[in-house]
Design a protein around this motif. Structure first.
Motif, short mmCIF file in Angstrom:
data_model
loop_
_atom_site.label_atom_id
_atom_site.label_comp_id
_atom_site.label_asym_id
_atom_site.label_seq_id
_atom_site.Cartn_x
_atom_site.Cartn_y
_atom_site.Cartn_z
N ARG A 192 0.84 -1.20 0.00
CA ARG A 192 0.00 0.00 0.00
C ARG A 192 0.88 1.25 0.00
NH1 ARG A 192 -3.30 -2.28 5.01
NH2 ARG A 192 -1.12 -2.55 5.54
N VAL A 193 0.43 2.27 -0.73
CA VAL A 193 1.18 3.52 -0.84
C VAL A 193 0.27 4.68 -0.46
CG1 VAL A 193 2.52 5.02 -2.35
CG2 VAL A 193 2.58 2.54 -2.70
N TYR A 194 0.78 5.57 0.41
CA TYR A 194 0.05 6.77 0.82
C TYR A 194 0.89 7.97 0.39
CZ TYR A 194 -2.48 3.35 3.61
OH TYR A 194 -3.21 2.26 3.99
N PRO A 195 0.65 8.50 -0.81
CA PRO A 195 1.54 9.52 -1.38
C PRO A 195 1.07 10.96 -1.18
CG PRO A 195 0.13 8.63 -3.10
CD PRO A 195 -0.32 8.00 -1.80
N CYS A 196 2.04 11.88 -1.24
CA CYS A 196 1.77 13.32 -1.19
C CYS A 196 1.76 13.95 -2.57
CB CYS A 196 2.84 14.02 -0.35
SG CYS A 196 2.83 13.59 1.40
N GLY A 197 2.27 13.25 -3.56
CA GLY A 197 2.49 13.91 -4.85
C GLY A 197 3.73 14.78 -4.77
N ASP A 198 3.75 15.89 -5.49
CA ASP A 198 4.91 16.79 -5.45
C ASP A 198 5.06 17.42 -4.07
OD1 ASP A 198 5.55 16.42 -8.12
OD2 ASP A 198 4.42 18.16 -8.81
N LEU A 199 6.31 17.52 -3.59
CA LEU A 199 6.53 18.34 -2.40
C LEU A 199 6.54 19.80 -2.84
CD1 LEU A 199 9.68 19.60 -2.08
CD2 LEU A 199 10.21 17.19 -1.79
N ILE A 200 5.99 20.66 -2.01
CA ILE A 200 5.82 22.07 -2.36
C ILE A 200 6.92 22.90 -1.70
CG2 ILE A 200 4.25 24.05 -2.24
CD1 ILE A 200 1.94 21.98 -2.02
N THR A 201 7.65 23.64 -2.49
CA THR A 201 8.75 24.46 -1.98
C THR A 201 8.75 25.81 -2.71
OG1 THR A 201 11.13 24.48 -1.48
CG2 THR A 201 10.46 23.54 -3.60
N ILE A 202 9.74 26.63 -2.41
CA ILE A 202 9.86 27.92 -3.10
C ILE A 202 10.90 27.82 -4.21
CG2 ILE A 202 9.22 29.24 -1.05
CD1 ILE A 202 12.27 29.93 -0.81
N THR A 203 10.97 28.82 -5.04
CA THR A 203 12.04 28.89 -6.04
C THR A 203 13.39 28.90 -5.32
OG1 THR A 203 10.60 30.15 -7.52
CG2 THR A 203 12.98 30.23 -7.95
N GLY A 204 14.20 27.90 -5.59
CA GLY A 204 15.51 27.78 -4.95
C GLY A 204 15.48 27.10 -3.60
N GLY A 205 14.31 26.65 -3.14
CA GLY A 205 14.19 26.01 -1.83
C GLY A 205 14.68 24.57 -1.81
N HIS A 206 14.52 23.91 -0.66
CA HIS A 206 14.94 22.52 -0.52
C HIS A 206 14.09 21.63 -1.44
CE1 HIS A 206 16.41 18.87 1.37
NE2 HIS A 206 15.16 18.45 1.46
N GLY A 207 14.76 20.90 -2.32
CA GLY A 207 14.07 20.05 -3.28
C GLY A 207 13.79 20.73 -4.61
N TYR A 208 14.14 22.01 -4.72
CA TYR A 208 13.88 22.76 -5.95
C TYR A 208 14.57 22.07 -7.13
CZ TYR A 208 14.16 26.53 -9.40
OH TYR A 208 14.08 27.28 -10.53
N GLY A 209 13.82 21.84 -8.20
CA GLY A 209 14.38 21.21 -9.39
C GLY A 209 14.36 19.70 -9.34
N MET A 210 14.04 19.14 -8.19
CA MET A 210 14.00 17.69 -8.06
C MET A 210 12.78 17.15 -8.82
SD MET A 210 13.79 15.50 -4.52
CE MET A 210 12.06 15.92 -4.23
#
Length: 328
Positions: A192-210
């Motif tokens: 079973r998978v409980y997903p969030c979809g895309d993580l939400i960040t700001i331009t240049g934030g942690h995970g940006y471009g991932m």
């Protein structure tokens, strides 16, 4: 031509039967009654076919019964281990659990001998990124189709290790949608998978471009991002620093309005400079914080006071510190 030939054939057959067509003013031309006659025949045939009794529906096959016998059970409730246990599974339901002396094994059940082994409930990994790239090479060559296959491989690997459910806190939307739909349609049979979809960040934030992140700026764009994940079918939201209190609060308010759960990336570099991102996320009202490192006592006390959940991911940091020679 086909229609004319058909009508001619019908008229010929009717004449052979010595049908006498009316000749009064209501029926000046025989061709006017032919369509009505054919319609009546069609209707009569339809009624007859509809009235035919349908073939009896096939009886549903009885669910398979499996008996797990002889192992020692740790049920996860805090009770003492139960030796020489029998577990009866019918289809996808656990029907009965107890000592072998008290549980009757149904006739015809498939028996699995687990003597000398331990039986535990499936484990749950509360923090994973199934669909994101695992190397710099994958980062530059990744695609949604490849990420879906990679995620499925990880899901099956988890299953073989006894993990039966995972909480995905940031993977590409299309990848997660494909996996969920494939499970629902019976194309794949995995955990079973409980997903969030895309993580939400700001331009240049942690995970940006991932692959699996959504960069937005300003409170209204953060609200829109939450709505996008909701529209895509997700029930969980993940936000990632840096963010302002206004941005984080907008995401929390939107999630609550839509009945979604919301968590925030915490710890690490973003908590080493004031104001710490974890404190901002807590003040904004998130329900959970991911990670635990680099947080000061004040932040931890605030989490406890507001009953905020934490997923510490301790082994992730242990492995990272070991790999990078950090003595902590």
């Amino acid at each position: 031509m086909l229609k004319a030939a058909f009508n001619a054939s019908i008229s010929k057959n009717l004449r052979k039967k010595n049908f006498n067509w009316p000749t009064n003013s209501k029926f000046k031309k025989t061709k006017n009654i032919l369509p009505i006659f054919l319609l009546a025949i069609t209707f009569a045939l339809g009624v007859q076919l509809y009235a035919q009794p349908s073939a009896p529906a096939e009886q549903k096959a009885k669910p398979t019964i499996v008996a797990i016998i002889g192992g020692t059970l740790i049920d996860g409730t805090g009770k003492d281990p139960l030796p020489n246990v029998v577990i009866i599974i019918e289809g996808d339901k656990i029907k009965e659990v107890g000592p072998a002396a008290k549980v009757n094994v149904p006739e015809g059940a498939t028996k699995i001998d687990t003597s000398g082994k331990w039986i535990l409930p499936g484990f749950i990994d509360c923090h994973i990124h199934l669909g994101t790239e695992s190397s710099k090479l994958e980062y530059y060559q990744d695609s949604n189709s490849l990420a879906t296959l990679r995620a499925l491989q990880l899901m099956n690997m988890y299953f073989r290790c006894g993990v039966t459910a995972v909480r995905d806190v940031g993977s590409p939307v299309e990848v997660m949608q494909a996996l969920l739909r494939a499970q629902k349609n019976g194309y794949i049979d995995s955990i079973r998978v409980y997903p969030c979809g895309d993580l939400i960040t700001i331009t240049g934030g942690h995970g940006y471009g991932m692959h699996g992140s959504l960069a937005v700026d300003g409170p209204w764009e953060w609200r829109k991002a939450v709505r996008q994940m909701y529209a895509a079918g997700f029930k969980y939201i993940k936000i990632s620093p840096q963010f302002t209190l206004e941005e984080a609060r907008a995401a929390v308010e939107e999630a609550r309005m839509l009945g979604l759960h919301i968590t925030a990336h915490g710890g690490g570099f973003s908590d080493t400079i004031p104001p710490t991102m974890t404190k901002i996320a807590i003040k904004a009202g998130v329900e959970c914080i991911e990670h635990l490192n680099e947080m000061d006592d004040e932040t931890l006390d605030l989490m406890a006071k507001r009953h905020i959940y934490n997923v510490p991911t301790l082994y992730t940091y242990y492995a990272s510190y070991q790999r990078n020679g950090i003595n902590r």
